[in-house]
Design a protein around this motif. Sequence first.
Motif, PDB file in Angstrom:
ATOM      1  N   VAL A 265      22.689 -33.074 -23.402  1.00  0.00           N
ATOM      2  CA  VAL A 265      24.441 -32.518 -23.775  1.00  0.00           C
ATOM      3  C   VAL A 265      24.233 -30.784 -23.537  1.00  0.00           C
ATOM      4  O   VAL A 265      23.127 -29.599 -23.342  1.00  0.00           O
ATOM      5  N   VAL A 266      25.117 -30.450 -22.696  1.00  0.00           N
ATOM      6  CA  VAL A 266      25.156 -28.893 -22.468  1.00  0.00           C
ATOM      7  C   VAL A 266      25.938 -27.960 -23.503  1.00  0.00           C
ATOM      8  O   VAL A 266      26.895 -28.412 -23.890  1.00  0.00           O
ATOM      9  N   LYS A 267      25.231 -27.232 -23.750  1.00  0.00           N
ATOM     10  CA  LYS A 267      26.206 -26.783 -25.223  1.00  0.00           C
ATOM     11  C   LYS A 267      26.624 -24.847 -24.817  1.00  0.00           C
ATOM     12  O   LYS A 267      26.141 -24.401 -24.540  1.00  0.00           O
ATOM     13  N   SER A 268      27.477 -24.880 -25.522  1.00  0.00           N
ATOM     14  CA  SER A 268      27.933 -23.019 -25.416  1.00  0.00           C
ATOM     15  C   SER A 268      27.299 -22.191 -25.164  1.00  0.00           C
ATOM     16  O   SER A 268      26.377 -22.218 -26.770  1.00  0.00           O
ATOM     17  N   PRO A 269      26.981 -20.985 -24.518  1.00  0.00           N
ATOM     18  CA  PRO A 269      26.289 -20.900 -24.881  1.00  0.00           C
ATOM     19  C   PRO A 269      26.390 -19.341 -26.125  1.00  0.00           C
ATOM     20  O   PRO A 269      25.781 -17.593 -25.840  1.00  0.00           O
ATOM     21  N   MET A 270      27.719 -19.634 -26.111  1.00  0.00           N
ATOM     22  CA  MET A 270      27.950 -18.250 -26.669  1.00  0.00           C
ATOM     23  C   MET A 270      29.338 -18.940 -27.602  1.00  0.00           C
ATOM     24  O   MET A 270      29.857 -19.592 -27.389  1.00  0.00           O
TER      25      MET A 270
END
Length: 154
Positions: free
Chosen positions: A80-85
Amino acid sequence: MSKDNKIDQELVRQLAVILNETDLTEIEVEQGDLHIRVARNITMSVAAPVAQPAMAAPAMQAAPTAVAEAPQAAESKGHVVKSPMVGTAYLAPEPGADEFVKVGDTVTAGQTILIVEAMKHMNQISADRAGKVTEIFVESGQPVEYGEPLLTLE
């Protein structure tokens, strides 16, 4: 007002800058007897909830449930690529343009997969590893939170 009771305007300004830079809604500082709270009203920037508060409340309650379910489903199927912000996700570089990636596309590490706009800055979000896009959890123009799943790579 005595000299000791004067409000440190520079401190208030610095707190306001921190508030904006971090996209927080409020910040509080306490030093001895001095207690300063700086807050901003974020409901003014969101027109729909102000205009229709009865409709906004159920939608806001449903969103955390959807976000909470997405990582569980996604983690079992891949990375899963998650939002860094915190910000607004955009799947294409500009309105009407092709999306950066679609389900089924193969991406390389470092490839731009979407943009998160935060405080008027367009931040390119890159794939942290190579893989095939199996799911995209956000829609273009959708607000995202820090750590919210954006897409899954297999």
